[in-house]
Scaffold this motif. Structure first.
Motif, PDB file in Angstrom:
ATOM      1  N   ASN A 264       0.835  -1.219   0.000  1.00  0.00           N
ATOM      2  CA  ASN A 264       0.000   0.000   0.000  1.00  0.00           C
ATOM      3  C   ASN A 264       0.859   1.254   0.000  1.00  0.00           C
ATOM      4  OD1 ASN A 264      -2.386  -1.322  -0.095  1.00  0.00           O
ATOM      5  ND2 ASN A 264      -2.940  -1.026   2.053  1.00  0.00           N
ATOM      6  N   LYS A 267       1.950   1.646  -3.424  1.00  0.00           N
ATOM      7  CA  LYS A 267       0.865   1.908  -4.385  1.00  0.00           C
ATOM      8  C   LYS A 267       0.296   3.318  -4.252  1.00  0.00           C
ATOM      9  CE  LYS A 267      -3.020  -0.609  -3.980  1.00  0.00           C
ATOM     10  NZ  LYS A 267      -4.105  -1.583  -4.217  1.00  0.00           N
ATOM     11  N   TYR A 268      -0.024   3.704  -3.019  1.00  0.00           N
ATOM     12  CA  TYR A 268      -0.646   5.026  -2.822  1.00  0.00           C
ATOM     13  C   TYR A 268       0.444   6.078  -2.623  1.00  0.00           C
ATOM     14  CZ  TYR A 268      -4.680   2.082  -2.385  1.00  0.00           C
ATOM     15  OH  TYR A 268      -5.648   1.152  -2.647  1.00  0.00           O
ATOM     16  N   ASP A 294       5.269   5.778   5.074  1.00  0.00           N
ATOM     17  CA  ASP A 294       5.542   6.044   3.653  1.00  0.00           C
ATOM     18  C   ASP A 294       5.485   7.542   3.388  1.00  0.00           C
ATOM     19  OD1 ASP A 294       2.831   6.901   2.834  1.00  0.00           O
ATOM     20  OD2 ASP A 294       2.261   4.813   3.220  1.00  0.00           O
ATOM     21  N   ILE A 299      -3.734  10.030   4.247  1.00  0.00           N
ATOM     22  CA  ILE A 299      -5.166   9.719   4.438  1.00  0.00           C
ATOM     23  C   ILE A 299      -5.752  10.774   5.374  1.00  0.00           C
ATOM     24  CG2 ILE A 299      -6.840   8.006   5.294  1.00  0.00           C
ATOM     25  CD1 ILE A 299      -4.723   5.858   4.789  1.00  0.00           C
ATOM     26  N   ILE A 307     -11.001   2.761   6.559  1.00  0.00           N
ATOM     27  CA  ILE A 307     -10.162   1.919   5.689  1.00  0.00           C
ATOM     28  C   ILE A 307      -9.906   0.510   6.216  1.00  0.00           C
ATOM     29  CG2 ILE A 307      -9.002   3.831   4.507  1.00  0.00           C
ATOM     30  CD1 ILE A 307      -6.713   3.489   6.509  1.00  0.00           C
ATOM     31  N   ARG A 312     -13.864  -1.238   1.933  1.00  0.00           N
ATOM     32  CA  ARG A 312     -13.942   0.223   2.012  1.00  0.00           C
ATOM     33  C   ARG A 312     -12.709   0.800   1.320  1.00  0.00           C
ATOM     34  NH1 ARG A 312     -17.985   1.983   5.618  1.00  0.00           N
ATOM     35  NH2 ARG A 312     -17.506   4.055   4.856  1.00  0.00           N
ATOM     36  N   ARG A 313     -12.939   1.539   0.238  1.00  0.00           N
ATOM     37  CA  ARG A 313     -11.835   2.127  -0.522  1.00  0.00           C
ATOM     38  C   ARG A 313     -12.028   3.635  -0.582  1.00  0.00           C
ATOM     39  NH1 ARG A 313      -9.962   0.692  -5.636  1.00  0.00           N
ATOM     40  NH2 ARG A 313      -7.939   0.717  -4.606  1.00  0.00           N
ATOM     41  N   LEU A 314     -10.921   4.342  -0.668  1.00  0.00           N
ATOM     42  CA  LEU A 314     -11.018   5.801  -0.765  1.00  0.00           C
ATOM     43  C   LEU A 314     -10.808   6.264  -2.204  1.00  0.00           C
ATOM     44  CD1 LEU A 314      -8.919   6.726   2.405  1.00  0.00           C
ATOM     45  CD2 LEU A 314     -11.376   6.343   2.238  1.00  0.00           C
ATOM     46  N   HIS A 315     -10.437   5.312  -3.068  1.00  0.00           N
ATOM     47  CA  HIS A 315     -10.177   5.671  -4.466  1.00  0.00           C
ATOM     48  C   HIS A 315     -10.869   4.684  -5.386  1.00  0.00           C
ATOM     49  CE1 HIS A 315      -6.737   6.940  -1.995  1.00  0.00           C
ATOM     50  NE2 HIS A 315      -6.907   8.067  -2.669  1.00  0.00           N
ATOM     51  N   GLY A 322      -7.550  -2.082  -6.898  1.00  0.00           N
ATOM     52  CA  GLY A 322      -7.576  -2.811  -5.618  1.00  0.00           C
ATOM     53  C   GLY A 322      -9.000  -3.210  -5.297  1.00  0.00           C
ATOM     54  N   ASN A 323      -9.186  -4.006  -4.249  1.00  0.00           N
ATOM     55  CA  ASN A 323     -10.553  -4.408  -3.907  1.00  0.00           C
ATOM     56  C   ASN A 323     -10.927  -4.095  -2.455  1.00  0.00           C
ATOM     57  OD1 ASN A 323      -9.195  -6.351  -2.541  1.00  0.00           O
ATOM     58  ND2 ASN A 323      -9.550  -7.949  -4.043  1.00  0.00           N
ATOM     59  N   GLY A 324     -10.046  -3.432  -1.728  1.00  0.00           N
ATOM     60  CA  GLY A 324     -10.396  -2.964  -0.380  1.00  0.00           C
ATOM     61  C   GLY A 324     -10.414  -4.027   0.700  1.00  0.00           C
ATOM     62  N   GLY A 326      -7.318  -5.607   1.697  1.00  0.00           N
ATOM     63  CA  GLY A 326      -5.957  -5.720   2.269  1.00  0.00           C
ATOM     64  C   GLY A 326      -5.861  -5.266   3.721  1.00  0.00           C
ATOM     65  N   LEU A 327      -6.375  -4.063   4.017  1.00  0.00           N
ATOM     66  CA  LEU A 327      -6.251  -3.552   5.388  1.00  0.00           C
ATOM     67  C   LEU A 327      -7.183  -4.295   6.350  1.00  0.00           C
ATOM     68  CD1 LEU A 327      -5.803   0.303   4.946  1.00  0.00           C
ATOM     69  CD2 LEU A 327      -4.112  -1.371   5.659  1.00  0.00           C
ATOM     70  N   CYS A 351       1.702   8.376   5.278  1.00  0.00           N
ATOM     71  CA  CYS A 351       1.046   7.835   6.472  1.00  0.00           C
ATOM     72  C   CYS A 351       2.001   6.925   7.221  1.00  0.00           C
ATOM     73  CB  CYS A 351      -0.190   7.004   6.208  1.00  0.00           C
ATOM     74  SG  CYS A 351      -0.842   6.885   4.627  1.00  0.00           S
TER      75      CYS A 351
END
Ligand code: ADP
Length: 364
Positions: A264, A267-268, A294, A299, A307, A312-315, A322-324, A326-327, A351
């Protein structure tokens, strides 16, 4: 007379002896001028009647003890030290009333204790029922995950297969729009397959039978960095970590947790040189705080709780695929290890995801 014969049986001879002693003392008492009423002996019989767990018997015995003492005084021959006789009898009566009061309050305490015990056993029965309920629900969930893995994946595989077949049959001369839609339909089906696989992975996390063992996070991070080496090189990124501790953990889950957080962080991240720094600090003798920081997009504080929930995704998928899940997996892994996971960010300058883990001396 007794509520509990088994408990009271051994007391019977003692009660009899004390009763005889009381009568003897009374007879002796009323024949001498000074009076020798022994309150302790009366009190003994009062206490025993209390042990009998019979409220009526206790009251009778108290009344009889007091009556005998007064009668002893009235029947005793008048003597020179009258005040001593009165004092003696008053002390006796005080002793009896004192013991009776203690017995009554003792009984009240016992009743309260009994009520507590009853409530406790009711609560533990409820807890047992809830546990069984939870166990049933877990079983249902397990069945659902298998259903999801087999029953849902096979129609998706068929859809992909039919799409491929259609593309082949139509050949290169087919309408480009049709080819485009078929390819899109394939991509959507593959996405859904991935989603189902991830959901399955999430649902099965707490059923994984890996042992809790000492895990050297330096080794875990070496493995993670190896498996992400291509992404790190492609993104011109830098991954660094301090001398990490050994923690009590499920090794594979620890790898998954760190890999998700680092992925993450890469990626972000829109920096020309994405930087991921992993640090650690002891919280006390038994636990560590590990942080993955990172220099990415950050966020906002209002989104920081969302998250960790599944899906739940913010993008959107176009900006960051992604599919939300991972976290949500990370949170579940940390929960399984009895730790806490949170994020710190000002919404702009990257973050810092932190979690706590236990040191090997304690069990999770
Ligand atoms: P996914 O990456 O598949 O969307 P995650 O559960 O890993 O799923 O993340 C959920 C959301 O949290 C992401 O969609 C993203 O918006 C946000 N997020 C996670 N990690 C970071 C990060 N390091 N920096 C910024 N946003 C993040």
């Amino acid at each position: 007379m007794s509520n509990d014969n088994t408990t009271n049986k051994p007391l019977l001879p003692v009660y009899g002896i004390l009763l005889a002693l009381n009568v003897a003392i009374f007879l002796f008492d009323k024949t001498i001028a000074l009076g020798v009423a022994v309150g302790i002996c009366h009190a003994g019989i009062v206490w025993l009647s209390h042990r009998w767990r019979d409220r009526k018997l206790l009251n009778y015995t108290v009344t009889a003890g007091i009556a005998l003492t007064i009668l002893g005084y009235l029947l005793s021959p008048s003597g020179s030290a009258e005040w001593m006789v009165i004092l003696n009898r008053l002390l006796s009566i005080g002793c009896i009333i004192g013991v009776a009061t203690l017995c009554h309050s003792n009984r009240r305490n016992e009743q309260v204790l009994q009520q507590y015990n009853q409530q406790l056993s009711e609560t533990s029965a409820q807890l047992k029922t809830s546990n069984e309920h939870l166990h049933d629900k877990n079983l249902q969930l397990e069945q659902f995950t298998y259903m999801a893995s087999h029953d849902l994946q096979s129609p998706l595989r068929s859809i992909c297969g039919y799409n491929e077949l259609l593309l082949e049959t139509l050949g290169d001369d087919a309408d480009p729009d049709i080819r485009h839609w078929l390819k899109n339909s394939n991509a959507v089906a593959e996405n859904m397959q991935q989603l189902i696989k991830d959901l399955l992975r999430f649902a099965k996390l707490d059923q994984e039978e890996q042992p809790f063992e000492p895990v050297d996070l330096n080794q875990t991070l070496a493995l993670v960095s190896q498996s992400l080496s291509k992404t790190i090189a492609d993104k011109n990124a830098e991954l660094s970590f301090e001398d990490m501790p050994v923690v009590t953990a499920k090794a594979a889950q620890m790898q998954q947790l760190l890999q998700n957080l680092i992925t993450n962080g890469l990626k972000y991240n829109e920096s020309s040189v994405p930087q991921i720094k992993i640090s650690c600090e002891p919280l006390d003798a038994n636990s560590w705080q590990i942080c993955v920081a990172d220099n990415g997009i950050g966020i906002n504080s209002t989104d920081q709780d969302k998250i960790f929930k599944p899906f739940r995704r913010l993008h959107n998928n176009e900006t960051y695929p992604g599919n939300g899940i991972g976290l949500a997996c990370c949170k579940k892994i940390v929960d399984i290890h009895g730790g806490k996971l949170w994020v710190e960010s000002d919404g702009k300058n990257g973050c810092r995801f932190c979690f706590t883990m236990q040191a090997p001396s304690t069990n999770p």
